[in-house]
Design a protein around this motif. Sequence first.
Motif, PDB file in Angstrom:
ATOM      1  N   PHE A 408      16.918  15.303 -59.087  1.00 31.89           N
ATOM      2  CA  PHE A 408      15.979  14.465 -58.334  1.00 31.89           C
ATOM      3  C   PHE A 408      14.756  14.137 -59.193  1.00 31.89           C
ATOM      4  O   PHE A 408      14.274  12.999 -59.187  1.00 31.89           O
ATOM      5  CB  PHE A 408      15.519  15.177 -57.063  1.00 31.89           C
ATOM      6  CG  PHE A 408      16.584  15.335 -56.016  1.00 31.89           C
ATOM      7  CD1 PHE A 408      17.684  14.499 -55.994  1.00 31.89           C
ATOM      8  CD2 PHE A 408      16.499  16.327 -55.052  1.00 31.89           C
ATOM      9  CE1 PHE A 408      18.675  14.635 -55.037  1.00 31.89           C
ATOM     10  CE2 PHE A 408      17.468  16.473 -54.087  1.00 31.89           C
ATOM     11  CZ  PHE A 408      18.563  15.626 -54.081  1.00 31.89           C
ATOM     12  N   PHE A 409      14.262  15.134 -59.918  1.00 34.48           N
ATOM     13  CA  PHE A 409      13.070  14.944 -60.746  1.00 34.48           C
ATOM     14  C   PHE A 409      13.324  13.920 -61.845  1.00 34.48           C
ATOM     15  O   PHE A 409      12.478  13.068 -62.139  1.00 34.48           O
ATOM     16  CB  PHE A 409      12.648  16.281 -61.344  1.00 34.48           C
ATOM     17  CG  PHE A 409      11.476  16.185 -62.280  1.00 34.48           C
ATOM     18  CD1 PHE A 409      10.187  16.059 -61.793  1.00 34.48           C
ATOM     19  CD2 PHE A 409      11.669  16.217 -63.654  1.00 34.48           C
ATOM     20  CE1 PHE A 409       9.105  15.965 -62.652  1.00 34.48           C
ATOM     21  CE2 PHE A 409      10.595  16.120 -64.525  1.00 34.48           C
ATOM     22  CZ  PHE A 409       9.310  15.995 -64.021  1.00 34.48           C
ATOM     23  N   LEU A 417       9.535  15.131 -55.048  1.00 33.43           N
ATOM     24  CA  LEU A 417       8.417  15.638 -54.248  1.00 33.43           C
ATOM     25  C   LEU A 417       8.765  15.700 -52.765  1.00 33.43           C
ATOM     26  O   LEU A 417       8.380  16.651 -52.075  1.00 33.43           O
ATOM     27  CB  LEU A 417       7.184  14.759 -54.470  1.00 33.43           C
ATOM     28  CG  LEU A 417       6.549  14.823 -55.868  1.00 33.43           C
ATOM     29  CD1 LEU A 417       5.375  13.857 -55.969  1.00 33.43           C
ATOM     30  CD2 LEU A 417       6.101  16.247 -56.184  1.00 33.43           C
ATOM     31  N   SER A 418       9.499  14.704 -52.257  1.00 34.84           N
ATOM     32  CA  SER A 418       9.877  14.742 -50.839  1.00 34.84           C
ATOM     33  C   SER A 418      10.787  15.925 -50.546  1.00 34.84           C
ATOM     34  O   SER A 418      10.670  16.568 -49.495  1.00 34.84           O
ATOM     35  CB  SER A 418      10.547  13.426 -50.441  1.00 34.84           C
ATOM     36  OG  SER A 418      11.790  13.262 -51.105  1.00 34.84           O
ATOM     37  N   SER A 419      11.701  16.239 -51.475  1.00 32.58           N
ATOM     38  CA  SER A 419      12.577  17.400 -51.271  1.00 32.58           C
ATOM     39  C   SER A 419      11.773  18.698 -51.304  1.00 32.58           C
ATOM     40  O   SER A 419      12.055  19.634 -50.534  1.00 32.58           O
ATOM     41  CB  SER A 419      13.679  17.419 -52.332  1.00 32.58           C
ATOM     42  OG  SER A 419      13.141  17.670 -53.623  1.00 32.58           O
ATOM     43  N   GLY A 434       9.189  21.180 -41.400  1.00 37.53           N
ATOM     44  CA  GLY A 434       9.745  20.759 -42.681  1.00 37.53           C
ATOM     45  C   GLY A 434      10.358  19.381 -42.609  1.00 37.53           C
ATOM     46  O   GLY A 434      10.164  18.544 -43.505  1.00 37.53           O
ATOM     47  N   ILE A 435      11.122  19.127 -41.528  1.00 33.04           N
ATOM     48  CA  ILE A 435      11.719  17.802 -41.358  1.00 33.04           C
ATOM     49  C   ILE A 435      10.631  16.745 -41.209  1.00 33.04           C
ATOM     50  O   ILE A 435      10.665  15.691 -41.856  1.00 33.04           O
ATOM     51  CB  ILE A 435      12.656  17.788 -40.136  1.00 33.04           C
ATOM     52  CG1 ILE A 435      13.845  18.727 -40.368  1.00 33.04           C
ATOM     53  CG2 ILE A 435      13.154  16.376 -39.853  1.00 33.04           C
ATOM     54  CD1 ILE A 435      14.747  18.859 -39.155  1.00 33.04           C
ATOM     55  N   ALA A 436       9.646  17.028 -40.341  1.00 31.49           N
ATOM     56  CA  ALA A 436       8.581  16.052 -40.100  1.00 31.49           C
ATOM     57  C   ALA A 436       7.777  15.790 -41.372  1.00 31.49           C
ATOM     58  O   ALA A 436       7.466  14.633 -41.692  1.00 31.49           O
ATOM     59  CB  ALA A 436       7.661  16.554 -38.988  1.00 31.49           C
ATOM     60  N   ALA A 437       7.462  16.839 -42.123  1.00 36.14           N
ATOM     61  CA  ALA A 437       6.672  16.664 -43.340  1.00 36.14           C
ATOM     62  C   ALA A 437       7.450  15.882 -44.391  1.00 36.14           C
ATOM     63  O   ALA A 437       6.911  14.983 -45.043  1.00 36.14           O
ATOM     64  CB  ALA A 437       6.250  18.024 -43.890  1.00 36.14           C
ATOM     65  N   SER A 442       8.170  10.768 -47.141  1.00 36.11           N
ATOM     66  CA  SER A 442       9.058   9.703 -47.634  1.00 36.11           C
ATOM     67  C   SER A 442       8.660   8.350 -47.079  1.00 36.11           C
ATOM     68  O   SER A 442       8.727   7.331 -47.784  1.00 36.11           O
ATOM     69  CB  SER A 442      10.511  10.016 -47.261  1.00 36.11           C
ATOM     70  OG  SER A 442      10.945  11.218 -47.859  1.00 36.11           O
ATOM     71  N   LEU A 443       8.242   8.298 -45.803  1.00 38.38           N
ATOM     72  CA  LEU A 443       7.817   7.028 -45.224  1.00 38.38           C
ATOM     73  C   LEU A 443       6.522   6.531 -45.867  1.00 38.38           C
ATOM     74  O   LEU A 443       6.353   5.320 -46.078  1.00 38.38           O
ATOM     75  CB  LEU A 443       7.631   7.181 -43.711  1.00 38.38           C
ATOM     76  CG  LEU A 443       8.904   7.380 -42.898  1.00 38.38           C
ATOM     77  CD1 LEU A 443       8.577   7.567 -41.416  1.00 38.38           C
ATOM     78  CD2 LEU A 443       9.863   6.213 -43.074  1.00 38.38           C
TER      79      LEU A 443
END
Length: 772
Positions: A408-409, A417-419, A434-437, A442-443
Amino acid sequence: MADQQLRDFGRNVGSWFKAFPKNFPRYVTERLPIIKWLPRYQRGWAVRDIIAGVTVGLIVVPQGMSYAKVAGLPVQHGLYSAYIGAIFYCFMGTSKDLTIGPTAVISLVTGELVADLAGKMTPPEVAAMSCLIVGVFTMLLGVLRLGIILDFFPTTVLVGYTTGAAATIVIQQIPKWLGVPNINNRAPTLSWLDLVFGLVSIFILLAVGLAVDRWGRGRFSIQLIKISRFFFVTVLATALSYAVNKDPSYDSKDQPIYRLSILKKVPSGLPPPAAATLPSGLVSEVAPKLAAIALATILEHIAIGKAFARRNRYQIDSNQELLTLGLANVTASFFGAYAVTGSFSRSAVKFQCGVKTPFAGFITGALVLLAIFFLTPLFFYIPDAALSAVIMVAVSTLISPPSVFYQFFKINLWDFLSSQVALWVTIFVSVESGIAAGVGFSLVVLLFRVARPNFHVLRQLKNRPDVFIDASVDSTLDTIPAPHGILVFRIEESTTFPNTETFKTWVIDETYKYTRFGGKVKSITERQWSDDLEVHIRGLRRIAHGAESNITDDDLPRLRAVVLDFSAVNNIDSTGLQGLFDLREILKDYAGVADYPAYFFELHFVGIQANVLRILELSGITRPVAPIALQKVQVLEHDDGSNSNSASPLSRSNTNQNGEIRLHDVDSDAGSDIRKADDDQCSSTKGGSASTGGFKVESNKEHPAPGDIGVAALSVNGLGSSPFLKEEGLVHLTVRDAIDSILVRSSQWEGGASVDEEERPSSLGKTDVHYV
């Protein structure tokens, strides 16, 4: 436009209701795929389906009980959750590999919800309530065909929070694995017998898995040993536990004291059906956790289904999968289950067993029911340490290795960073956080990319006059700029309100760098008090041409035209449209049109998509352009030896009563510059037709040569409008077409002056094609 869309929607809804009786059988078939594949079922498939179903059943029985403990529920609720989803999916599923049941992540979030509602609702009530609400939500998404919502959850976030949840489960199981209910480093609370059972169990599970991976790859009979190792380790640990605990001692209350922590009594049979309830006062308290369970359920299921569909080259119906998952959860909520979803590990087992149809799920469900009704007395002596070892090894496959995050990096820093946000927030806070953050991060990145897209100045390949590229992509390519006074820009994003101002500012700054001001220079007294444009322009030119270049206006050409490549623009809103109008006016003023109306300036568009072109036409910034499929093609051929005045006949073009461009009043000198096309084109009734009084050929030629121009270059579309309405942005297929059009039109506008040799359209002397 909005009213028209509303009317279209109403007509579509009405048509659907009218056609429903006729389409009802097809609808039933789509909702129950078993109706389509069961009549085609082949006898040879049965062996593979039975092997897969039995193997998954042997895995899901110990896993289901283990995951129930993670969820804070009695172990029998894991079995209740295991059979309903498997059987349901046999009738309604669209993947042969997917299996529905309890999973690690859903169990973890359910356990957190059970802990939050302790003392307010019993654990089985919490499980049934969450299962029902998740099922209804998922089913509505499927019925309303809103699977598009899943597109806003990137894969990197899924990998991050899944890894975080799996790591959390492993950490939570360590006390039970060691036989220590409450770890205290100052008290001898360690149970050595539990520790031995836990260590031996996890050693056998890992050793068997590693050995089979090393020596049994490609041999299905040996792979079965690895696949079934959870079942065999559970059976072996239960047998040893019975030998250790068969003669327990008793306390003062005549309660047995076992030397090893075990499950003890597990009820047989199914519970009576009961409807789930949700106290109204707890809605706000449980909403975040329920949302997390629902999102995790949907994301896991669809992601796993699509992964196996890609691997086996078949398609799944996402909306049908959501409907199936929702109905399975709603039904399971009445029978003591908690939320279920697709399981990656058990789906992988089905794939390895060579499953052929969803019928394997029915076999799995039947085997779990058999265990619920007849085998629960044997579950009494199952050691807790062995179940913890099963959980830890099972969820370890969900932990992505560092190489995945490093990939990913390397690909994209923002994805990495999103992961990481999803991973660490899940570990240290909760799964729903964790899901919300992760999704929120990402959005934000997505909005930033929309608000600050890439812009490019296009240059022409030196040996390919029809190809324009961004020279910064490959510095080894030999490029030359567009003709003097013409700038070509490309935007790599839709033109909408977040990026309109940025795009407009960037185009203006690039214009300052490479062209000079064409209007009257204001005196100091005429300038605004805050006018520092000259300083700004000098700074831009130093950046573009070098600090030592000392570029002045005398070294730069006057702006004649700007070409906007809109091939990557698939949408434009009102703010973006207003930005184009503002940009055009600013560029016109900079070109000097306001001070010297005789000066030439135009804004041209290239590669506009149909929906964007319609908006531009409605706004008036372009003229209506007929669809390509309805357009005719005129073919004009210029003499190879045409002189610099070859454009003169084009200036005397006008339209006939049918609105078609025709050439007329061509004298003998001008006529010598135009010769007929090939005889086969002139005489063929299919390919074209000739006309007198000014040569004209109509053709069905499908692929015009890049850079070809024609009479329509003077009037945007050849429909009879005035050829010199400079307020309009003209539309072209390619950048070469736009530049050739600008050169011809500017030459005619400025009084028929000949075109400079360096700016002569490369298409002169070729077959000229334009769309009418």
